[in-house]
Design a protein around this motif. Structure first.
Motif, short mmCIF file in Angstrom:
data_model
loop_
_atom_site.label_atom_id
_atom_site.label_comp_id
_atom_site.label_asym_id
_atom_site.label_seq_id
_atom_site.Cartn_x
_atom_site.Cartn_y
_atom_site.Cartn_z
N GLU A 78 0.69 15.05 28.93
CA GLU A 78 -0.59 15.80 29.43
C GLU A 78 -1.71 15.76 29.51
O GLU A 78 -2.91 15.69 30.02
CB GLU A 78 0.75 16.03 31.21
CG GLU A 78 1.48 15.58 31.72
CD GLU A 78 1.50 14.03 32.69
OE1 GLU A 78 0.09 13.96 33.19
OE2 GLU A 78 1.39 13.12 32.47
N SER A 79 -1.51 17.52 28.62
CA SER A 79 -2.43 17.78 28.47
C SER A 79 -3.83 17.37 27.79
O SER A 79 -4.76 16.67 27.74
CB SER A 79 -2.07 18.63 27.46
OG SER A 79 -1.62 19.82 28.00
N PHE A 96 4.07 17.89 27.79
CA PHE A 96 2.82 18.39 28.48
C PHE A 96 2.22 18.76 27.40
O PHE A 96 0.69 18.83 28.08
CB PHE A 96 3.58 20.40 28.34
CG PHE A 96 2.53 21.53 28.65
CD1 PHE A 96 2.02 21.79 29.22
CD2 PHE A 96 2.50 21.89 27.35
CE1 PHE A 96 0.81 22.68 29.93
CE2 PHE A 96 0.48 23.23 27.16
CZ PHE A 96 0.29 23.02 28.29
N ASP A 137 2.87 24.07 36.04
CA ASP A 137 4.05 23.92 36.54
C ASP A 137 4.94 23.66 35.07
O ASP A 137 6.01 23.05 35.14
CB ASP A 137 3.84 21.96 36.88
CG ASP A 137 2.46 21.51 37.70
OD1 ASP A 137 2.57 22.71 39.11
OD2 ASP A 137 2.13 20.90 38.11
N TYR A 138 4.56 23.64 33.86
CA TYR A 138 5.10 23.82 33.16
C TYR A 138 6.37 24.99 32.79
O TYR A 138 6.87 24.63 32.83
CB TYR A 138 4.15 22.95 31.48
CG TYR A 138 4.99 23.58 30.43
CD1 TYR A 138 6.26 22.55 29.87
CD2 TYR A 138 5.03 24.91 29.33
CE1 TYR A 138 6.24 23.26 28.79
CE2 TYR A 138 5.11 25.14 28.66
CZ TYR A 138 6.84 24.27 28.15
OH TYR A 138 7.00 24.10 26.91
N LEU A 188 -1.57 22.48 35.71
CA LEU A 188 -0.24 21.49 35.02
C LEU A 188 0.30 22.59 33.49
O LEU A 188 1.91 22.54 33.98
CB LEU A 188 -1.39 20.91 33.44
CG LEU A 188 -0.91 20.56 32.74
CD1 LEU A 188 0.88 19.52 32.93
CD2 LEU A 188 -1.21 19.39 31.21
N SER A 189 -0.34 23.60 33.33
CA SER A 189 0.54 25.06 32.47
C SER A 189 1.29 25.71 33.83
O SER A 189 2.73 25.88 33.31
CB SER A 189 -0.69 26.22 32.28
OG SER A 189 -1.31 25.33 31.48
#
Length: 149
Positions: free
Chosen positions: A105-106, A102, A34-35, A31-32
């Protein structure tokens, strides 16, 4: 002398360790990344747009040949400032939207991981209770057998 940091890894279930620690860490890392990729791309797009606008203005400035051309160039700067202001506003909104996405999603990842950890803990607790009950029952039978002899 024994190593204080050595321990038997056989006592741990690899799947449990993966699901409780490594899988959530990988998901958050993905996720990080992608962000970060989205943010860098937004910054690159903005930088290119600002650079193109500035280069266009420099080209217009080099084409100024007389007072009338200079007057036209200066008057055009008001439109350029308006374009820049609108672009800055749009870019700021894009970054805020990325940050909100972000965070959401987190939070979803965290909630899912907490739920999974609670379920694993509950299963472990139930297993421990069953094992304790079984051991208690077995020791009771052995004590009865010994007293009956």
């Amino acid at each position: 002398m024994t190593n204080a940091f050595s321990f038997d890894t056989k006592q741990f279930d690899t799947a449990q360790i993966d699901s409780l620690f490594f899988a959530p860490a990988r998901a958050f890392a993905a996720l990080s990344v992608d962000y970060t990729e989205k943010l860098v791309n937004a910054q690159l797009e903005a930088t290119k747009a600002y650079t193109d606008l500035n280069l266009a203005q420099l080209r217009r400035l080099t084409e100024v040949k007389d007072a009338e051309g200079l007057k036209s160039y200066v008057e055009g700067q008001q439109d350029v400032a308006k374009q820049l202001t609108e672009r800055l506003k749009g870019d700021a909104e894009k970054v805020v939207a990325l940050q909100q996405e972000f965070v959401q999603e987190s939070q979803k990842l965290t909630e899912g991981n907490v739920k999974q950890a609670q379920e694993s803990l509950q299963q472990a607790q139930e297993s421990a209770e069953k094992a304790t009950a079984s051991a208690t029952s077995k020791s009771g039978k052995e004590a009865s057998a010994k007293s009956g002899k």
